[in-house]
Enzyme design. Structure first.
Site, PDB file in Angstrom:
ATOM      1  N   THR A   1       1.168  -1.154   0.030  1.00 19.70           N
ATOM      2  CA  THR A   1      -0.140   0.160   0.312  1.00 19.70           C
ATOM      3  C   THR A   1       0.587   0.885  -0.156  1.00 19.70           C
ATOM      4  OG1 THR A   1      -0.238  -0.797   2.631  1.00 19.70           O
ATOM      5  CG2 THR A   1      -2.048  -0.916   1.310  1.00 19.70           C
TER       6      THR A   1
ATOM      7  N   ARG B   1      18.897  17.558  -2.340  1.00 28.31           N
ATOM      8  CA  ARG B   1      17.328  17.005  -2.946  1.00 28.31           C
ATOM      9  C   ARG B   1      17.107  18.793  -3.173  1.00 28.31           C
ATOM     10  NH1 ARG B   1      14.592  12.614  -1.286  1.00 28.31           N
ATOM     11  NH2 ARG B   1      15.661  12.689   0.331  1.00 28.31           N
TER      12      ARG B   1
ATOM     13  N   VAL C   1       6.286   3.193  -3.399  1.00 30.23           N
ATOM     14  CA  VAL C   1       6.936   2.125  -4.267  1.00 30.23           C
ATOM     15  C   VAL C   1       5.113   0.789  -3.558  1.00 30.23           C
ATOM     16  CG1 VAL C   1       8.228   0.145  -4.026  1.00 30.23           C
ATOM     17  CG2 VAL C   1       8.905   2.925  -3.665  1.00 30.23           C
TER      18      VAL C   1
ATOM     19  N   ASN D   1      13.023   6.935  -9.378  1.00 36.03           N
ATOM     20  CA  ASN D   1      13.630   6.799  -8.218  1.00 36.03           C
ATOM     21  C   ASN D   1      12.876   5.362  -7.261  1.00 36.03           C
ATOM     22  OD1 ASN D   1      12.106   9.292  -7.882  1.00 36.03           O
ATOM     23  ND2 ASN D   1      12.182   8.613  -6.175  1.00 36.03           N
TER      24      ASN D   1
ATOM     25  N   CYS E   1      17.573   4.071  -4.610  1.00 34.21           N
ATOM     26  CA  CYS E   1      17.648   4.756  -5.634  1.00 34.21           C
ATOM     27  C   CYS E   1      18.652   5.340  -6.040  1.00 34.21           C
ATOM     28  CB  CYS E   1      15.838   5.522  -4.926  1.00 34.21           C
ATOM     29  SG  CYS E   1      16.251   6.792  -4.506  1.00 34.21           S
TER      30      CYS E   1
ATOM     31  N   HIS F   1      15.689  10.742  -9.860  1.00 35.12           N
ATOM     32  CA  HIS F   1      16.872  10.959  -9.360  1.00 35.12           C
ATOM     33  C   HIS F   1      17.671  11.856 -10.328  1.00 35.12           C
ATOM     34  CE1 HIS F   1      14.865  10.420  -5.484  1.00 35.12           C
ATOM     35  NE2 HIS F   1      15.990   8.907  -4.532  1.00 35.12           N
TER      36      HIS F   1
HETATM   37  C1  2RA Z   1      16.140   9.289  -0.868  1.00 37.64           C
HETATM   38  N1  2RA Z   1      17.042   7.109  -1.322  1.00 37.64           N
HETATM   39  O1  2RA Z   1      15.800  10.288  -1.850  1.00 37.64           O
HETATM   40  C2  2RA Z   1      16.133   8.306  -0.510  1.00 37.64           C
HETATM   41  C3  2RA Z   1      15.373   7.005  -0.326  1.00 37.64           C
HETATM   42  N2  2RA Z   1      15.518   5.654  -0.205  1.00 37.64           N
HETATM   43  O2  2RA Z   1      15.985   9.794   0.221  1.00 37.64           O
END
Ligand code: 2RA
EC number: 1.2.1.11
Length: 367
Positions: free
Chosen positions: A26, A263, A29, A343, A144, A270
């Site tokens: 659920t 980020r 992913v 990702n 990822c 990604h």
């Molecule tokens: C992220 N790679 O992007 C991590 C999640 N597994 O936060």
């Protein structure tokens, strides 16, 4: 395994095919996983959906059929041949060995077992054979960020012998789960339409207030040089994962890896900027050919026509997209590249499904 575009024919004969359990069906992913299972060539008999007590009883669609989610328990793994786990580390730590003790081969997408020497870390295009050596009955799926570049790096390594990676990641909000997706959408709503924002220190921060979600700073109209948790000497867990996992997958324990994980305000996909140094001189045209021939890689590289991968174009697709391929100006043994990968697909659900399909072949061949 060839993806097929339409939902599978419900009347197909599934007799004798292995039973698959999806644990964590659920989540963000898990949802992508059910889509993949509904569109990839089918290798499964029963597909059992397993989740926490809270989600038990929900009905989810897979392969065009509604399946009721059952609560996780030892009995839920009875008769299961392969179990794909997408749950937090502590849940995997507890339940994966239980599933394995019931005879299931576990393919785990958490960080719980990735660096365990008795657990292979598998990317089918790079080291599919490692999946056979699984003394604990568990196979790990990489993080990822590593997965978004490693298929391309594996192909180049096989030709040129990789010595060093210097990477910067541009990671999407969904890497931090549904909470990350929700936080970014909420923040974008808060800043939308304000044409004065982003002009004075702290103005974006004031508008976003406490709505940071899982991020340590505002993500909308910003980039945040942080993902994961703080480890020794200022490194983040995410940066160490890129290093340790690349070494394990490529079987290069001394590979030099330096990563800075960032980020960015992207929902899913990604990207990584990669400086890759090899044991010998690299020809850029030849490297392009190596990448074009590599399964799972798509070269999209014609800057004169503004053709290079961007997350907005790559999201929802399976391959690792590679562009901006250049020979390093100061090092004939090095290449510069920009890679993008979804990702939630190759970075999580797709690679897990591909590993499970490698294992399914063993069951099918044994029958
Ligand atoms: C992220 N790679 O992007 C991590 C999640 N597994 O936060």
């Amino acid at each position: 395994m060839t993806p097929v575009s339409a939902t599978l024919d419900r009347t197909e004969d599934r007799t004798g095919l292995p039973t698959l359990a999806v644990v964590g069906a659920t989540g963000a992913v898990g949802t992508v996983m059910l889509t993949l299972l509904s569109t990839r060539e089918n290798v499964w008999g029963e597909i059992r959906l397993i989740a926490s007590e809270r989600s038990a009883g929900k009905r989810l669609k897979v392969r065009g059929e509604e399946v009721e989610v059952v609560a996780i328990s030892a009995e839920a793994f009875d008769g299961v041949d392969v179990a794909m786990f997408d749950v937090p580390d502590e849940v995997s730590l507890h339940w994966a060995p239980i599933a394995a003790s019931k005879g299931a081969v576990v393919v785990d997408n958490s960080g719980a077992f990735r660096m365990d020497p008795e657990v292979p870390l598998v990317v089918p295009e790079v080291n599919a054979e490692a999946a056979r050596n699984r003394p604990k009955g568990i196979i790990s799926n990489p993080n990822c960020t590593t997965l978004s570049m490693i298929v391309a790096m594996g192909a180049l390594h096989h030709r040129y012998e990789l010595e060093q990676l210097i990477v910067a990641s541009y990671q999407a909000a969904s890497g931090a789960g549904q909470e990350g997706i929700d936080a970014l959408y909420d923040q974008l709503m808060k800043v939308a339409g304000n044409r004065e924002l982003g002009t004075t220190p702290g103005d974006v921060r004031r508008v976003i207030g406490n709505a940071l979600g899982p991020f340590p700073a505002p993500l909308a109209m910003n980039v945040v040089p942080w993902a994961g948790s703080l480890k020794e000497d200022g490194w983040s867990s995410e940066e160490l994962k890129v290093r340790n996992e690349s070494r394990k997958i490529l079987n290069l324990p001394n590979l030099k890896v330096s990563a800075t994980c960032v980020r960015v305000p992207v929902i899913t996909t990604h990207s990584l900027s990669v400086h890759a140094r090899f044991g010998r001189e690299v020809g850029v045209e030849e490297a392009r050919e190596v990448l074009r021939d590599a399964p799972g890689v798509l070269v999209f590289d014609n800057p004169a026509e503004a053709e290079f991968p961007t997350p907005a174009d790559v999201v929802g697709t399976d391959p690792t997209w590679v562009g901006r391929i250049r020979k390093s100006l100061d090092d004939p043994q090095a290449l510069e590249l920009f890679v993008c990968g979804d990702n939630l697909r190759k970075g999580a659900a797709l690679n897990t499904a591909q590993i499970a399909e490698v294992v399914a072949k063993e069951f099918t061949a044994a029958k």
